[in-house]
Scaffold this motif. Structure first.
Motif, mmCIF file in Angstrom:
data_model
loop_
_atom_site.group_PDB
_atom_site.id
_atom_site.type_symbol
_atom_site.label_atom_id
_atom_site.label_comp_id
_atom_site.label_asym_id
_atom_site.label_seq_id
_atom_site.Cartn_x
_atom_site.Cartn_y
_atom_site.Cartn_z
ATOM 1 N N SER A 28 -7.535 19.478 21.894
ATOM 2 C CA SER A 28 -8.245 20.757 22.017
ATOM 3 C C SER A 28 -7.408 21.769 22.783
ATOM 4 N N ILE A 32 -6.150 25.471 21.601
ATOM 5 C CA ILE A 32 -6.464 26.680 22.368
ATOM 6 C C ILE A 32 -5.181 27.416 22.752
ATOM 7 N N ILE A 73 -13.729 28.619 28.517
ATOM 8 C CA ILE A 73 -13.839 27.911 27.242
ATOM 9 C C ILE A 73 -13.946 26.421 27.556
ATOM 10 N N GLY A 74 -14.967 25.775 27.024
ATOM 11 C CA GLY A 74 -15.189 24.352 27.266
ATOM 12 C C GLY A 74 -16.495 24.179 28.016
ATOM 13 N N LEU A 76 -16.052 20.059 26.324
ATOM 14 C CA LEU A 76 -16.068 19.529 24.974
ATOM 15 C C LEU A 76 -17.301 18.682 24.676
ATOM 16 N N LEU A 98 -17.779 24.039 23.795
ATOM 17 C CA LEU A 98 -17.230 23.463 22.572
ATOM 18 C C LEU A 98 -18.069 22.283 22.101
ATOM 19 N N SER A 99 -19.204 22.079 22.703
ATOM 20 C CA SER A 99 -20.089 20.957 22.419
ATOM 21 C C SER A 99 -21.107 21.323 21.336
ATOM 22 N N ARG A 113 -22.092 28.765 22.284
ATOM 23 C CA ARG A 113 -21.648 27.484 21.735
ATOM 24 C C ARG A 113 -20.866 27.760 20.454
ATOM 25 N N THR A 114 -19.724 27.095 20.281
ATOM 26 C CA THR A 114 -18.945 27.286 19.053
ATOM 27 C C THR A 114 -19.252 26.230 18.005
ATOM 28 N N ALA A 115 -19.674 25.059 18.417
ATOM 29 C CA ALA A 115 -19.898 23.958 17.479
ATOM 30 C C ALA A 115 -21.293 24.027 16.866
#
Length: 174
Positions: A28, A32, A73-74, A76, A98-99, A113-115
Protein backbone atom coordinates in the motif's frame (compact mmCIF):
# COMPACT_ATOMS: atom_id res chain seq x y z
CA UNK A 1 -1.97 25.08 20.28
CA UNK A 2 -0.28 22.25 18.36
CA UNK A 3 -3.66 20.91 17.37
CA UNK A 4 -4.38 23.98 15.29
CA UNK A 5 -1.02 24.24 13.54
CA UNK A 6 -1.24 22.74 10.07
CA UNK A 7 1.47 22.17 7.47
CA UNK A 8 -0.59 22.52 4.30
CA UNK A 9 1.70 20.30 2.22
CA UNK A 10 2.15 17.48 4.76
CA UNK A 11 0.04 14.32 4.55
CA UNK A 12 0.13 11.49 7.09
CA UNK A 13 0.21 7.87 5.99
CA UNK A 14 -0.75 5.14 8.49
CA UNK A 15 -0.13 1.53 7.51
CA UNK A 16 0.88 -1.77 9.14
CA UNK A 17 4.60 -1.74 8.33
CA UNK A 18 5.53 -4.38 10.90
CA UNK A 19 3.81 -7.46 12.26
CA UNK A 20 1.70 -9.99 10.45
CA UNK A 21 0.19 -7.49 7.98
CA UNK A 22 3.54 -5.96 7.01
CA UNK A 23 3.38 -7.14 3.38
CA UNK A 24 0.02 -5.39 2.85
CA UNK A 25 1.30 -2.20 4.41
CA UNK A 26 4.42 -2.21 2.27
CA UNK A 27 2.43 -2.75 -0.93
CA UNK A 28 0.00 0.00 0.00
CA UNK A 29 2.83 2.38 0.84
CA UNK A 30 4.49 1.73 -2.52
CA UNK A 31 1.21 2.54 -4.29
CA UNK A 32 0.68 5.73 -2.27
CA UNK A 33 4.25 6.88 -2.89
CA UNK A 34 3.79 6.24 -6.61
CA UNK A 35 0.57 8.26 -6.58
CA UNK A 36 2.37 11.21 -4.96
CA UNK A 37 5.61 10.89 -6.98
CA UNK A 38 4.57 13.63 -9.40
CA UNK A 39 3.89 16.01 -6.49
CA UNK A 40 7.28 16.54 -4.80
CA UNK A 41 5.93 19.55 -2.91
CA UNK A 42 3.78 17.21 -0.81
CA UNK A 43 5.62 15.70 2.15
CA UNK A 44 4.48 12.25 3.27
CA UNK A 45 4.93 11.38 6.93
CA UNK A 46 4.66 7.61 7.32
CA UNK A 47 3.65 5.94 10.60
CA UNK A 48 3.50 2.22 11.44
CA UNK A 49 0.18 1.14 12.97
CA UNK A 50 1.55 -2.37 13.62
CA UNK A 51 -1.98 -3.48 12.66
CA UNK A 52 -3.11 -2.47 16.15
CA UNK A 53 -6.08 -0.23 16.98
CA UNK A 54 -4.48 1.41 20.03
CA UNK A 55 -1.27 2.16 18.16
CA UNK A 56 -3.29 3.59 15.26
CA UNK A 57 -5.12 6.07 17.51
CA UNK A 58 -1.80 7.16 19.01
CA UNK A 59 -0.31 7.63 15.56
CA UNK A 60 -3.19 9.93 14.57
CA UNK A 61 -2.45 12.07 17.60
CA UNK A 62 1.27 12.14 16.73
CA UNK A 63 0.59 13.08 13.11
CA UNK A 64 -1.68 15.95 14.15
CA UNK A 65 0.17 17.30 17.18
CA UNK A 66 3.79 16.65 16.16
CA UNK A 67 3.80 16.58 12.36
CA UNK A 68 0.89 19.01 11.80
CA UNK A 69 -0.54 17.04 8.86
CA UNK A 70 -3.38 18.48 6.84
CA UNK A 71 -4.91 15.01 6.26
CA UNK A 72 -4.27 11.31 6.90
CA UNK A 73 -4.46 8.31 4.55
CA UNK A 74 -5.04 4.95 6.23
CA UNK A 75 -5.24 2.69 8.17
CA UNK A 76 -5.81 -0.41 6.12
CA UNK A 77 -7.73 -2.79 8.40
CA UNK A 78 -11.05 -2.47 10.20
CA UNK A 79 -10.15 -2.21 13.89
CA UNK A 80 -7.23 0.16 13.35
CA UNK A 81 -9.27 2.23 10.88
CA UNK A 82 -12.18 2.58 13.31
CA UNK A 83 -9.93 3.58 16.20
CA UNK A 84 -7.97 6.04 14.05
CA UNK A 85 -11.19 7.51 12.65
CA UNK A 86 -12.54 8.20 16.14
CA UNK A 87 -9.33 10.00 17.09
CA UNK A 88 -9.16 11.92 13.77
CA UNK A 89 -12.75 13.09 14.21
CA UNK A 90 -11.96 14.20 17.77
CA UNK A 91 -8.96 16.19 16.48
CA UNK A 92 -10.85 17.53 13.43
CA UNK A 93 -8.40 16.19 10.84
CA UNK A 94 -9.60 14.58 7.59
CA UNK A 95 -8.90 10.85 7.47
CA UNK A 96 -9.23 8.72 4.33
CA UNK A 97 -9.59 5.15 5.63
CA UNK A 98 -8.47 2.36 3.32
CA UNK A 99 -10.68 -0.15 5.14
CA UNK A 100 -13.93 -1.67 3.88
CA UNK A 101 -15.50 -1.47 7.36
CA UNK A 102 -19.08 -0.28 7.49
CA UNK A 103 -19.82 2.75 9.60
CA UNK A 104 -16.46 4.47 9.15
CA UNK A 105 -17.77 7.55 7.25
CA UNK A 106 -20.68 7.82 9.64
CA UNK A 107 -18.28 8.65 12.49
CA UNK A 108 -18.29 12.26 11.38
CA UNK A 109 -17.68 14.85 8.68
CA UNK A 110 -13.88 14.49 8.77
CA UNK A 111 -13.91 10.74 8.01
CA UNK A 112 -13.98 9.15 4.56
CA UNK A 113 -13.54 5.63 3.16
CA UNK A 114 -12.03 4.60 -0.18
CA UNK A 115 -12.88 0.89 -0.11
CA UNK A 116 -16.25 -0.59 -0.94
CA UNK A 117 -18.02 -2.30 1.93
CA UNK A 118 -18.12 -6.09 1.96
CA UNK A 119 -21.82 -5.87 1.15
CA UNK A 120 -21.24 -3.64 -1.87
CA UNK A 121 -18.50 -5.96 -3.15
CA UNK A 122 -20.65 -9.09 -2.81
CA UNK A 123 -23.66 -7.45 -4.49
CA UNK A 124 -21.49 -6.16 -7.35
CA UNK A 125 -20.03 -9.65 -7.86
CA UNK A 126 -23.52 -11.18 -7.99
CA UNK A 127 -24.71 -8.49 -10.39
CA UNK A 128 -21.79 -9.13 -12.74
CA UNK A 129 -22.27 -12.90 -12.53
CA UNK A 130 -25.98 -12.67 -13.35
CA UNK A 131 -26.19 -9.71 -15.72
CA UNK A 132 -22.87 -9.83 -17.58
CA UNK A 133 -21.88 -13.49 -17.45
CA UNK A 134 -25.39 -15.01 -17.43
CA UNK A 135 -24.62 -17.30 -14.50
CA UNK A 136 -27.35 -18.59 -12.19
CA UNK A 137 -25.76 -21.54 -10.34
CA UNK A 138 -22.83 -21.12 -7.96
CA UNK A 139 -20.49 -22.87 -5.56
CA UNK A 140 -18.67 -20.85 -2.91
CA UNK A 141 -15.29 -21.29 -1.25
CA UNK A 142 -14.54 -18.70 1.44
CA UNK A 143 -12.20 -18.13 4.39
CA UNK A 144 -13.51 -18.62 7.93
CA UNK A 145 -13.12 -14.99 8.90
CA UNK A 146 -15.56 -12.19 9.56
CA UNK A 147 -14.87 -10.80 6.08
CA UNK A 148 -15.21 -14.18 4.33
CA UNK A 149 -18.36 -15.21 6.18
CA UNK A 150 -20.04 -11.83 5.68
CA UNK A 151 -19.13 -11.84 1.98
CA UNK A 152 -20.49 -15.36 1.52
CA UNK A 153 -23.73 -14.57 3.36
CA UNK A 154 -24.39 -11.36 1.41
CA UNK A 155 -23.55 -13.05 -1.89
CA UNK A 156 -25.87 -15.95 -1.03
CA UNK A 157 -28.68 -13.54 -0.15
CA UNK A 158 -28.18 -11.71 -3.44
CA UNK A 159 -28.21 -14.98 -5.39
CA UNK A 160 -31.47 -15.93 -3.67
CA UNK A 161 -32.94 -12.50 -4.38
CA UNK A 162 -32.09 -12.94 -8.07
CA UNK A 163 -33.58 -16.46 -8.00
CA UNK A 164 -30.28 -18.21 -8.57
CA UNK A 165 -28.97 -21.30 -6.84
CA UNK A 166 -26.08 -22.03 -4.49
CA UNK A 167 -25.06 -25.64 -5.16
CA UNK A 168 -22.22 -25.97 -2.69
CA UNK A 169 -20.39 -24.09 0.05
CA UNK A 170 -17.06 -24.81 1.72
CA UNK A 171 -14.96 -22.73 4.06
CA UNK A 172 -11.31 -22.93 5.04
CA UNK A 173 -9.08 -21.58 7.81
CA UNK A 174 -8.13 -17.98 7.25
Amino acid sequence: KNRFQVAASTVGIMLPLSGRYKVYGERSLAAIQLAFSKSPQIKLVVKDTEGDATVAAGQVESLVLDDHVIAIIGPLFSKAAFSAALKAEELSVPLMALSHREGIPEIGPYIFRTALTVQAQARALAKTAFETLGMTKFAMLHPRSRYGTTFANVFWDEVNRRQGEIRGVESYEH
